[in-house]
Design a protein around this motif. Sequence first.
Motif, PDB file in Angstrom:
ATOM      1  N   GLN A 369       0.816  -1.220   0.000  1.00 44.61           N
ATOM      2  CA  GLN A 369       0.000   0.000   0.000  1.00 44.61           C
ATOM      3  C   GLN A 369       0.847   1.265   0.000  1.00 44.61           C
ATOM      4  O   GLN A 369       0.411   2.313  -0.482  1.00 44.61           O
ATOM      5  CB  GLN A 369      -0.938   0.010   1.205  1.00 44.61           C
ATOM      6  N   CYS A 375      -5.493  -2.399  -3.028  1.00 45.08           N
ATOM      7  CA  CYS A 375      -5.854  -3.273  -4.148  1.00 45.08           C
ATOM      8  C   CYS A 375      -7.261  -2.971  -4.645  1.00 45.08           C
ATOM      9  O   CYS A 375      -8.162  -2.693  -3.857  1.00 45.08           O
ATOM     10  CB  CYS A 375      -5.771  -4.743  -3.731  1.00 45.08           C
ATOM     11  N   LYS A 376      -7.445  -3.068  -5.952  1.00 42.87           N
ATOM     12  CA  LYS A 376      -8.777  -2.868  -6.523  1.00 42.87           C
ATOM     13  C   LYS A 376      -9.699  -4.036  -6.228  1.00 42.87           C
ATOM     14  O   LYS A 376     -10.841  -3.869  -5.811  1.00 42.87           O
ATOM     15  CB  LYS A 376      -8.675  -2.692  -8.045  1.00 42.87           C
ATOM     16  N   ASN A 377      -9.221  -5.227  -6.452  1.00 36.30           N
ATOM     17  CA  ASN A 377     -10.089  -6.408  -6.448  1.00 36.30           C
ATOM     18  C   ASN A 377      -9.845  -7.337  -5.267  1.00 36.30           C
ATOM     19  O   ASN A 377     -10.200  -8.510  -5.317  1.00 36.30           O
ATOM     20  CB  ASN A 377      -9.905  -7.182  -7.757  1.00 36.30           C
ATOM     21  N   ARG A 378      -9.241  -6.827  -4.201  1.00 33.43           N
ATOM     22  CA  ARG A 378      -8.964  -7.677  -3.038  1.00 33.43           C
ATOM     23  C   ARG A 378      -9.151  -6.876  -1.761  1.00 33.43           C
ATOM     24  O   ARG A 378      -8.611  -5.785  -1.604  1.00 33.43           O
ATOM     25  CB  ARG A 378      -7.524  -8.209  -3.101  1.00 33.43           C
ATOM     26  N   CYS A 380      -8.637  -6.622   2.382  1.00 32.31           N
ATOM     27  CA  CYS A 380      -7.536  -7.037   3.270  1.00 32.31           C
ATOM     28  C   CYS A 380      -7.931  -8.176   4.208  1.00 32.31           C
ATOM     29  O   CYS A 380      -7.098  -9.031   4.541  1.00 32.31           O
ATOM     30  CB  CYS A 380      -7.061  -5.845   4.095  1.00 32.31           C
ATOM     31  N   CYS A 386      -5.732 -11.432   3.623  1.00 31.75           N
ATOM     32  CA  CYS A 386      -4.773 -11.443   2.526  1.00 31.75           C
ATOM     33  C   CYS A 386      -3.421 -11.949   3.031  1.00 31.75           C
ATOM     34  O   CYS A 386      -3.034 -11.679   4.174  1.00 31.75           O
ATOM     35  CB  CYS A 386      -4.631 -10.029   1.963  1.00 31.75           C
TER      36      CYS A 386
END
Length: 626
Positions: A369, A375-378, A380, A386
């Motif tokens: 970060q 992240c766009k598609n995930r 935390c 994650c």
Amino acid sequence: MLNNKFLPVSKNDLKARGIDQLDFIIVTGDAYVDHPSFGTAIISRVLENEGFTVGIIAQPNWNNADDFKKLGKPKLGFLVNSGNIDSMVNHYTVARKKRHDDLYSPGGESGHRPDRAVIVYSNRVREAYKDVPVILGGIEASLRRFAHYDYWDNKVRRSILLDSKADLLIYGMGEKTVVQIANLLKYGMSIQKVTDVRGTVYLSNSLSQLRDFVEVPSFEEVSTNKNAYAESYKLEYFEQDAIRGKTVVQKHSDKYIIQNPPQFSLTEEEMDVVYNLPYTRNYHPMYEAKGGIPAIKEVKFSITSHRGCFGGCSFCALTFHQGRTIQNRSQKSIIDEATLLTSLDDFKGYIHDVGGPTANFRHKACKIQETAGVCKNRQCLSPTPCKNLIVDHKEYLSLLRQIRKIPGIKKVFIRSGIRYDYLVYDKNTDFFEELCKHHISGQLKVAPEHISDKVLKQMGKPKKEVYDKFSKKYFEINKKVKKNQFLVPYLMSSHPGSDLNAAVELAQYIKSMGYTPEQVQDFYPTPGSLSTTIYYTGIHPLTGEKVYVPREQKEKNMQRALMQFTVLENHRLVKEALIKAGREDLIGTDKKCLISSAPHKPRYSKNKTQKTESKNQRNTSKKFKR
């Protein structure tokens, strides 16, 4: 030179300070409280620190323009906000009933601000002074900057920038942004030319000046097509990051709403400056006759340690306001503030909170970060943590230990919310143990929100098994540190994804706890949240999945009643809900049953893991509303 006097609220104050004309006037829907938990206080002090003169018009009479003229015409502009809460949320319950009180007003009285306060105030300012720049800010403006579903009108409304007729909108927390704008205006730039400041939204007739941008479906499309609305939200959501976010454009008729990328996070040093400014830390004395401002009570001896949240709860609009990136203060700054609190006359030795949106998030979620943004598609934490997530409470624990040692401090509480999944993922239990030993007063409030995995998925919350693991660990640690403390879970009914079967599943879980929650929350579709988009469209905007949404009031009443099935008044609704869900097996005298076939006063024995909320909890319940 700065001092800890209140900023001017009258012509007499201006005369006493030798000010002929103010640079800026802030118009706000809250009473004037000069404490760093209030946006008006922070923005006014930040501007003052930069050498600008600022006055406050708090809760003006909006029936005409007279109150908007009481400090005269500002040199540089009016800054308009609704207060710490969206004015519609402040005024109405989820059932759209008028609230009887307002904790941000004198004596807790309601009726001191209009519905849609930002729009009303901005238009009155325009009536008072046609040629003065009007700049919107605060939560109401921030979360209504694009075309948005409005629960109270039950329709999609235009960007608030259009309805307010303002010149510019600041979204997010605003300190850096407002100073940049102030300096541009100071050096003579026209407000119409302030179009490239991060963290702002402006109106344009053309896109010719833009190079790299994302255009989302227009107001006309999203107001008539729910698929277009979901797509618009997804595209907007993906760009709310200062590092990788692009300019976002949305057409409204023949004009364009243009959102510049989010403002860069405050550094630790910048955060320290903001919170070390000379706040009086109290409400203005003009409210004393009515008993003051109730909202100050919980926050007066609380300390903000950071901003932002990477929790990713779908029903929370933080992603669109503070963002997912943590911005933190230094330990020294926080310890200095705690020491300052001990010097206040009414300090009794108790720090009410040291935290932020989520207390135990004191650093960025991962190293990525810092350079690449979020992240766009995930997410935390959900559906599982994650692999890059940094789970570590050591710095926060070190901070709390130091505060506890300050002379005059008897106890340091943590009330701003513990993210229980993040806590249970930490293999080092030192913080968990000290939390139970030093920072809880008999009970810990946490927010599992639900226990049905299909509902939790839509909420962006971890599965039920994670809460069960946390709960088990909590009581093990309490036993270890010789404490007899309880868990009080926040639970939510009628969230998108929750049908009657999910509500029954939750009721069964509540029965297994031997605990009847007194505080339950119906899902409230407020502007800016992912859950509100699901509520309106029936589509999860990030996945395209169709989602069941309980919209009828009768079903909402049933789901709420199931959460409090032991309450005699709910018997009829609970019975009706169980029959409708095909769960007549839960009506009768068997141990597994929720209710008997006929209403009677239930008998319940409390068990070790839960207890009915105490009188003290009921008295303070308003402090813990979402």
